[in-house]
Write a protein that holds these residues in place. Structure first.
Motif, PDB file in Angstrom:
ATOM      1  N   GLU A 105       3.728  10.577  -4.582  1.00 22.74           N
ATOM      2  CA  GLU A 105       3.533   9.365  -3.753  1.00 22.74           C
ATOM      3  C   GLU A 105       3.654   9.629  -2.246  1.00 22.74           C
ATOM      4  N   LYS A 106       3.372  10.852  -1.824  1.00 24.13           N
ATOM      5  CA  LYS A 106       3.407  11.116  -0.379  1.00 24.13           C
ATOM      6  C   LYS A 106       2.055  10.735   0.223  1.00 24.13           C
ATOM      7  N   ALA A 107       2.076  10.299   1.476  1.00 27.25           N
ATOM      8  CA  ALA A 107       0.840   9.904   2.160  1.00 27.25           C
ATOM      9  C   ALA A 107      -0.072  11.122   2.316  1.00 27.25           C
ATOM     10  N   GLN A 152      -6.419   3.149  -2.314  1.00 25.30           N
ATOM     11  CA  GLN A 152      -5.494   2.382  -3.144  1.00 25.30           C
ATOM     12  C   GLN A 152      -5.998   0.949  -3.296  1.00 25.30           C
ATOM     13  N   TYR A 153      -6.467   0.364  -2.197  1.00 24.14           N
ATOM     14  CA  TYR A 153      -7.066  -0.969  -2.228  1.00 24.14           C
ATOM     15  C   TYR A 153      -8.498  -0.750  -1.763  1.00 24.14           C
ATOM     16  N   LEU A 154      -9.249  -0.107  -2.644  1.00 20.48           N
ATOM     17  CA  LEU A 154     -10.514   0.542  -2.300  1.00 20.48           C
ATOM     18  C   LEU A 154     -11.516  -0.346  -1.590  1.00 20.48           C
ATOM     19  N   PHE A 155     -11.604  -1.614  -2.009  1.00 15.39           N
ATOM     20  CA  PHE A 155     -12.758  -2.372  -1.557  1.00 15.39           C
ATOM     21  C   PHE A 155     -12.424  -3.417  -0.506  1.00 15.39           C
ATOM     22  N   THR A 156     -11.365  -3.172   0.286  1.00 18.51           N
ATOM     23  CA  THR A 156     -11.033  -4.133   1.340  1.00 18.51           C
ATOM     24  C   THR A 156     -11.959  -3.969   2.531  1.00 18.51           C
ATOM     25  N   GLY A 157     -12.641  -2.822   2.593  1.00 23.56           N
ATOM     26  CA  GLY A 157     -13.534  -2.589   3.726  1.00 23.56           C
ATOM     27  C   GLY A 157     -12.802  -1.985   4.899  1.00 23.56           C
ATOM     28  N   SER A 158     -11.500  -1.737   4.752  1.00 19.79           N
ATOM     29  CA  SER A 158     -10.734  -1.130   5.837  1.00 19.79           C
ATOM     30  C   SER A 158     -10.919   0.379   5.784  1.00 19.79           C
ATOM     31  N   GLU A 159     -11.532   0.939   6.805  1.00 19.41           N
ATOM     32  CA  GLU A 159     -11.847   2.367   6.779  1.00 19.41           C
ATOM     33  C   GLU A 159     -10.647   3.264   7.051  1.00 19.41           C
ATOM     34  N   THR A 160      -9.467   2.666   7.271  1.00 11.95           N
ATOM     35  CA  THR A 160      -8.285   3.507   7.491  1.00 11.95           C
ATOM     36  C   THR A 160      -7.524   3.739   6.193  1.00 11.95           C
ATOM     37  N   THR A 161      -7.825   2.948   5.160  1.00 10.18           N
ATOM     38  CA  THR A 161      -7.088   3.091   3.893  1.00 10.18           C
ATOM     39  C   THR A 161      -7.973   3.536   2.738  1.00 10.18           C
ATOM     40  N   SER A 162      -9.271   3.656   2.962  1.00  6.64           N
ATOM     41  CA  SER A 162     -10.154   4.173   1.913  1.00  6.64           C
ATOM     42  C   SER A 162     -11.084   5.220   2.518  1.00  6.64           C
ATOM     43  N   VAL A 163     -11.465   6.176   1.684  1.00  7.58           N
ATOM     44  CA  VAL A 163     -12.261   7.294   2.203  1.00  7.58           C
ATOM     45  C   VAL A 163     -13.620   7.354   1.517  1.00  7.58           C
ATOM     46  N   TRP A 164     -14.624   7.724   2.300  1.00  8.11           N
ATOM     47  CA  TRP A 164     -16.000   7.848   1.835  1.00  8.11           C
ATOM     48  C   TRP A 164     -16.298   9.346   1.747  1.00  8.11           C
ATOM     49  N   LEU A 185      -4.371   7.920   2.632  1.00  7.71           N
ATOM     50  CA  LEU A 185      -4.167   7.324   1.303  1.00  7.71           C
ATOM     51  C   LEU A 185      -2.671   7.290   1.004  1.00  7.71           C
ATOM     52  N   THR A 186      -2.154   6.110   0.628  1.00 10.57           N
ATOM     53  CA  THR A 186      -0.731   5.998   0.312  1.00 10.57           C
ATOM     54  C   THR A 186      -0.544   5.368  -1.066  1.00 10.57           C
ATOM     55  N   GLY A 187       0.537   5.753  -1.767  1.00  6.65           N
ATOM     56  CA  GLY A 187       0.822   5.180  -3.086  1.00  6.65           C
ATOM     57  C   GLY A 187       0.690   6.214  -4.192  1.00  6.65           C
ATOM     58  N   ALA A 188       0.901   5.772  -5.445  1.00  9.14           N
ATOM     59  CA  ALA A 188       0.883   6.678  -6.598  1.00  9.14           C
ATOM     60  C   ALA A 188      -0.508   6.839  -7.193  1.00  9.14           C
ATOM     61  N   LEU A 189      -1.327   5.764  -7.132  1.00  9.30           N
ATOM     62  CA  LEU A 189      -2.673   5.796  -7.720  1.00  9.30           C
ATOM     63  C   LEU A 189      -3.692   5.266  -6.717  1.00  9.30           C
ATOM     64  N   PHE A 190      -4.833   5.920  -6.656  1.00  6.88           N
ATOM     65  CA  PHE A 190      -5.950   5.413  -5.844  1.00  6.88           C
ATOM     66  C   PHE A 190      -7.145   5.258  -6.767  1.00  6.88           C
ATOM     67  N   THR A 191      -7.903   4.193  -6.584  1.00  6.46           N
ATOM     68  CA  THR A 191      -9.109   3.982  -7.386  1.00  6.46           C
ATOM     69  C   THR A 191     -10.228   4.870  -6.850  1.00  6.46           C
TER      70      THR A 191
END
Length: 527
Positions: A105-107, A152-164, A185-191
């Motif tokens: 769970e490390k960033a 982790q919250y893949l579809f929020t549209g925030s480009e700082t928390t999801s990667v393309w 990416l932060t947390g234990a699971l990412f979609t």
């Protein structure tokens, strides 16, 4: 499909825009589905959510274990008793969801133009250049140039928390990707979502079946949200599985359309499902952005004409962290209502958002304003034309009840029903006034014991626009032998008066069975 039905026949007066919105007993005709989680699982918060307008509670099994969700559900039951507000329960399956596993769970910081490898070896530690995934078939499904999104919250549209990511090459079971944007990416699971790629996994996973047969059966769930529905066969398979579970044969299946494959088979899926959830977040990745609104309008139109509830997701993402939606989001909610949606589904906004109650309240107010300018007359004509002639007996009664209610300016339509079908048909014609569905419980037996049914039908109407249930005393029959059997009507009217829906001298349209005949009658209330 012409967009002219959205145009108003009269210009909107500026004074009506400047007038403050008036509160009413029902916050809006459009329903609100709230996802319960870390920020919305206490009795106090759930009670406030119910008072604000939430009528369906969604339990997302992509996160947390059944014990966690059971605690939340017990709190929901306590809140329902406390507020006397009925609430339905929706179980959302995980489905064939691909995930990146980050055990420590490390960033993880990913930098644009660098390279990262996706590997099915879950024993590996997640890092900036290696991401373990829970699926060993990705290397066979993708090719060079394909697009993958992770977050982790893949579809929020925030480009700082999801990667393309873009696939550079495939090396055995590993997939090497070029990073297109910088993100953490932060947390234990990412979609993980592979855009427009067929993933060979069952729609109803073994984990889903286990949860349904234990947690779902124990809690007699009202709705099953079937994630990643791709074919009508997925719905049939889920229904067959539910029919074998004790007490779940009445559970309604809402097909969640999340990718191009589901879109291709939309008509057949709609025919099989009890309702549709338009997962605009996932679809917004599979579809070009300029096509998303077209899908929404076409899909909602088809659901409306079929008389099946349509639920729209991802409307006020910014309210996860902010007290007010953006102007675009507020407009988006209103357009979802004008397009014909039955319910708005809130995900992260209530699951982990800072303002779950305020979000529900805000969405409800926007829906109520949009409903005031919904072109009901044009919608009614369009629906009648679509149904065609000859109409079925029930369809004719339902449309007649709505036409009568509008002509006499009734304050409410009261429908006596045991299956809920008649009330749903009335709501299909989108009357401008609420439809009070008085569900009369039916006595049934399995030869070992007698039981009353009706609670399912009452709660399942909580996702249908304009339909508000009331569970009647089982001693009152839904079919009276004479038109003078008014005791259950009096109970319904008293409820209407107490809740402020009806008052003295109001007109009320009543739809009920008298003997073998279905009757629509108009009542004018006395002092």
């Amino acid at each position: 499909m012409h967009s002219s039905h959205l145009l108003l026949e009269e210009p909107i007066r500026m004074v009506s825009i400047l007038e403050p919105s008036k509160a009413s007993f029902f916050s809006a005709m459009t329903k609100i589905v709230g996802t319960l989680g870390p920020r919305s699982r206490s009795i106090d918060v759930i009670s406030s959510c119910l008072k604000a307008g939430m009528s369906v509670a969604r339990f997302d099994f992509s996160w947390h274990d059944p014990e966690y969700h059971q605690e939340t559900l017990e709190n929901l039951k306590a809140a329902v008793k406390l507020t006397k507000k009925l609430c339905a329960v929706m179980l959302d399956t995980v489905g064939p969801e691909l995930q990146v596993v980050n055990k420590r769970e490390k960033a993880i910081s990913l930098v644009a133009d660098d390279t990262v490898v996706l590997t099915p070896d879950e024993g590996q530690e997640a890092s900036s250049n290696l991401l373990p995934i829970n699926f060993d078939g990705l290397s066979k499904a993708v090719k060079k140039g394909d697009t993958i999104f992770i977050g982790q919250y893949l579809f929020t549209g925030s480009e700082t928390t999801s990667v393309w990511l873009e696939v550079s090459e495939v090396q055995g079971n590993d997939v090497v990707c070029a990073i297109k944007n910088t993100a953490t990416l932060t947390g234990a699971l990412f979609t993980l979502h592979a855009s427009q790629i067929r993933i060979e996994l069952p729609t109803l996973s073994d984990k889903d079946k286990e949860v349904i047969s234990s947690w779902g059966v124990q809690n007699k769930i009202d709705f099953l949200s079937l994630s990643y529905t791709r074919h009508a066969e997925d719905v049939r398979h889920a229904r067959e599985f539910l029919s074998k579970q004790r007490d779940l044969s009445q559970t309604q299946i809402f097909a969640k359309i999340e990718n191009i494959e589901g879109l291709h088979h939309f008509d057949e899926i709609l025919q099989e499902a009890d309702g549709i959830i338009l997962s605009r977040g996932n679809l917004g990745i599979d579809l070009p952005p300029e096509k998303v609104f077209l899908f929404q309008k076409a899909a909602l139109y088809k659901c409306n004409m079929a008389g099946k509830p349509a639920v729209v997701t991802r409307v006020v993402d910014s309210m996860t962290d902010n007290l007010r939606p953006t102007r675009a989001e507020a407009t988006d909610v209103a357009n979802a209502v004008l397009d014909g949606s039955d319910a708005i589904l809130l995900g992260a906004e209530t699951l982990r958002g800072l303002y779950p109650v305020e979000t529900i309240s805000t969405v409800g107010r926007i829906c109520a304003e949009a409903e005031k300018v919904f072109n009901q007359d044009m919608y009614f004509k369009k629906t009648v034309k679509y149904v065609g002639e000859p109409m079925t007996h029930l369809e004719s009664i339902a449309s007649s009840a709505v036409r009568a209610a509008i002509k006499v300016k009734a304050s409410v339509i009261i429908c006596f029903t045991s299956s809920g079908r008649a009330a749903r048909l009335i709501a299909k014609y989108r009357p401008t006034m609420p439809v009070l569905s008085v569900v009369i419980p039916r006595l049934k037996t399995n030869q070992l014991k007698w039981s009353f049914t009706g609670a399912f039908e009452a709660r399942q109407s909580l996702i249908v626009r304009g339909l508000f249930p009331m569970l009647a005393d089982p001693r009152h029959p839904a079919e009276s032998t004479s038109a003078s059997n008014e005791s259950v009507l009096k109970v319904a009217l008293d409820y209407g008066k107490a809740s402020g829906i009806v008052k003295s001298h109001d007109r009320v349209v009543v739809c009920q069975k008298v003997g073998d005949a279905s009757v629509v009658k108009i009542i004018e209330l006395e002092d």
